[in-house]
Enzyme design. Structure first.
Site, PDB file in Angstrom:
ATOM      1  N   LEU A  86     -22.019   2.412  -2.892  1.00  0.00           N
ATOM      2  CA  LEU A  86     -23.133   2.137  -2.084  1.00  0.00           C
ATOM      3  C   LEU A  86     -23.078   3.191  -1.114  1.00  0.00           C
ATOM      4  O   LEU A  86     -23.581   3.208   0.124  1.00  0.00           O
ATOM      5  CB  LEU A  86     -23.097   0.873  -1.233  1.00  0.00           C
ATOM      6  CG  LEU A  86     -23.260  -0.273  -2.200  1.00  0.00           C
ATOM      7  CD1 LEU A  86     -22.747  -1.452  -1.447  1.00  0.00           C
ATOM      8  CD2 LEU A  86     -24.753  -0.622  -2.632  1.00  0.00           C
TER       9      LEU A  86
ATOM     10  N   TYR B  78       0.901  -1.218   0.149  1.00  0.00           N
ATOM     11  CA  TYR B  78      -0.167   0.087  -0.003  1.00  0.00           C
ATOM     12  C   TYR B  78       0.990   1.012  -0.036  1.00  0.00           C
ATOM     13  O   TYR B  78       1.842   1.280   0.779  1.00  0.00           O
ATOM     14  CB  TYR B  78      -0.678   0.029   1.160  1.00  0.00           C
ATOM     15  CG  TYR B  78      -2.065  -1.078   1.127  1.00  0.00           C
ATOM     16  CD1 TYR B  78      -2.277  -1.809   0.055  1.00  0.00           C
ATOM     17  CD2 TYR B  78      -3.043  -1.124   2.308  1.00  0.00           C
ATOM     18  CE1 TYR B  78      -3.322  -2.763   0.136  1.00  0.00           C
ATOM     19  CE2 TYR B  78      -3.768  -1.983   2.376  1.00  0.00           C
ATOM     20  CZ  TYR B  78      -3.993  -2.952   1.446  1.00  0.00           C
ATOM     21  OH  TYR B  78      -5.031  -3.895   1.480  1.00  0.00           O
TER      22      TYR B  78
ATOM     23  N   SER C 140     -13.930  -3.235   0.776  1.00  0.00           N
ATOM     24  CA  SER C 140     -14.627  -2.501  -0.020  1.00  0.00           C
ATOM     25  C   SER C 140     -16.091  -2.863   0.312  1.00  0.00           C
ATOM     26  O   SER C 140     -16.876  -3.107  -0.532  1.00  0.00           O
ATOM     27  CB  SER C 140     -14.521  -3.206  -1.701  1.00  0.00           C
ATOM     28  OG  SER C 140     -14.906  -2.390  -2.456  1.00  0.00           O
ATOM     29  N   PRO C 141     -16.535  -2.243   1.711  1.00  0.00           N
ATOM     30  CA  PRO C 141     -17.887  -2.755   1.844  1.00  0.00           C
ATOM     31  C   PRO C 141     -18.774  -1.593   1.381  1.00  0.00           C
ATOM     32  O   PRO C 141     -20.093  -2.114   1.279  1.00  0.00           O
ATOM     33  CB  PRO C 141     -17.943  -2.297   3.566  1.00  0.00           C
ATOM     34  CG  PRO C 141     -16.738  -1.281   3.529  1.00  0.00           C
ATOM     35  CD  PRO C 141     -15.650  -2.026   2.534  1.00  0.00           C
ATOM     36  N   LEU C 142     -18.386  -0.712   0.829  1.00  0.00           N
ATOM     37  CA  LEU C 142     -19.245   0.247  -0.239  1.00  0.00           C
ATOM     38  C   LEU C 142     -19.041  -0.075  -1.617  1.00  0.00           C
ATOM     39  O   LEU C 142     -19.719   1.035  -2.252  1.00  0.00           O
ATOM     40  CB  LEU C 142     -19.065   1.710   0.204  1.00  0.00           C
ATOM     41  CG  LEU C 142     -18.974   1.829   1.786  1.00  0.00           C
ATOM     42  CD1 LEU C 142     -18.491   3.557   1.815  1.00  0.00           C
ATOM     43  CD2 LEU C 142     -20.359   1.705   2.073  1.00  0.00           C
TER      44      LEU C 142
END
Length: 326
Positions: free
Chosen positions: A217, A53, A210-212
């Site tokens: 979302l 990252y 990546s919950p959204l």
């Protein structure tokens, strides 16, 4: 902040994990430190990073920013720290993958960048089909015995990979994998078929990233109408447009129940029994507030059913083989 155990371990973590993929790539050191300061204020003590990252030439800026924050804040003992190994960190052929050489060398390099003596959760960032599990576990055992790591986790594994990994660990009387980090959200539910059932059977905690769905979302259509810049606009052609009809219905549902789409998407994940902590990736300290609100948000049965209707599970729903067979 609510807390839970990490998989089958005795280690407790906050119900949200602060992801640092944006550190170095999207935001600088000062902004990264502000995010971490605010996270601690809100009770978040679980932080995830990776050696790759923020990396352009093997410099691992995300880990370096965390290391400088630990030095400045003195908060290392307050944080459950997770990082990863697998991705190439140079052009050298052995600076990648899950060979024993790379696992050990990558851990030591991460420790230097993070300015710490130990990593709480050292995660295998991807499967390595060329390396056997005895070699992988030998390296992880060495690091555990040296006190450099506390637990091993995985990321982007299939269900059968988790089983094979645990089978090999059991033969060696080693704890094995305690968490799996996978892409999981209302729009991407394929892990419900086999990854989640395998994890539940093995006592592996699920850490959804990546919950959204890259901002799709997060109230993407409203943000587009209002001209609000962000990932929802950046990824609109690829992440939003293919699902426009469902996202419209989703945003209408959120408006009816009086909750922000960010809060609803994360609350839905938190309601899944296999999930330990969704990983959120804020680019500013203020972006932590809506996800934190999700921790104390309980979606009622009608809302959960409506979300299943808008974003249907794969096949018949639930695990395989029932999801596709009679």
């Amino acid at each position: 902040m609510h807390r839970t155990h990490l998989g089958r371990t005795g280690l407790t973590v906050s119900r949200l994990c602060v992801g640092t993929m944006n550190f170095g790539w999207q935001i600088g050191e000062e902004e990264s430190h502000a995010v971490l300061d605010r996270a601690v204020e809100l009770g978040l003590d679980f932080v995830d990073t990776a050696n790759m990252y923020g990396s352009e030439t093997g410099d691992g800026l995300s880990e370096r920013f965390l290391g400088s924050w630990f030095d400045k804040s003195g908060r290392r003992d307050d944080i459950v720290l997770a990082t990863k190994v697998y991705a190439p960190m140079s052009d050298r052929p052995n600076d990648r993958g899950l060979s024993a050489r790379n696992i050990i060398a990558s851990c030591e390099a991460s420790l230097r960048r993070l300015r710490t003596d130990w990593i709480d959760l050292f995660q295998l960032h991807h499967v390595d089909r060329r390396t056997g599990w005895d070699e992988i576990w030998q390296a992880m055992e060495t690091l555990t015995h040296q006190g450099k790591i506390r637990y091993a986790g995985s990321s982007n594994f299939a269900g059968w990979h988790l089983v094979r990994a645990q089978e090999a660990a059991d033969r060696r009387h080693f704890l094995g994998i305690v968490s799996e980090q996978c892409r999981y959200n209302l729009l991407q539910r394929h892990v419900e078929l086999e990854v989640l059932p395998a994890a539940a059977e093995l006592g592996v905690g699920i850490l959804p990233y990546s919950p959204l769905h890259f901002g799709a979302l997060s109230g993407a259509l409203r943000k587009q109408r209002e001209g609000i810049a962000g990932r929802a606009v950046l990824h609109a052609p690829d992440r939003v447009e293919p699902h426009r009809s469902a996202i419209e219905r989703y945003e209408q549902l959120c408006a009816r129940i009086g909750l922000d789409p960010v809060t609803v998407a994360i609350a839905w994940l938190l309601a899944r029994p296999e999930v330990t902590a969704p990983i959120i990736g804020p680019r500013a300290a203020a972006q932590l507030d809506l996800p934190v609100a999700a921790v104390s948000t309980v979606l009622d049965a009608d809302t959960m059913a409506a979300l299943d209707e808008i974003f249907p599970p794969v096949g018949n729903g639930g695990p395989g083989p029932e999801a596709w067979a009679w």
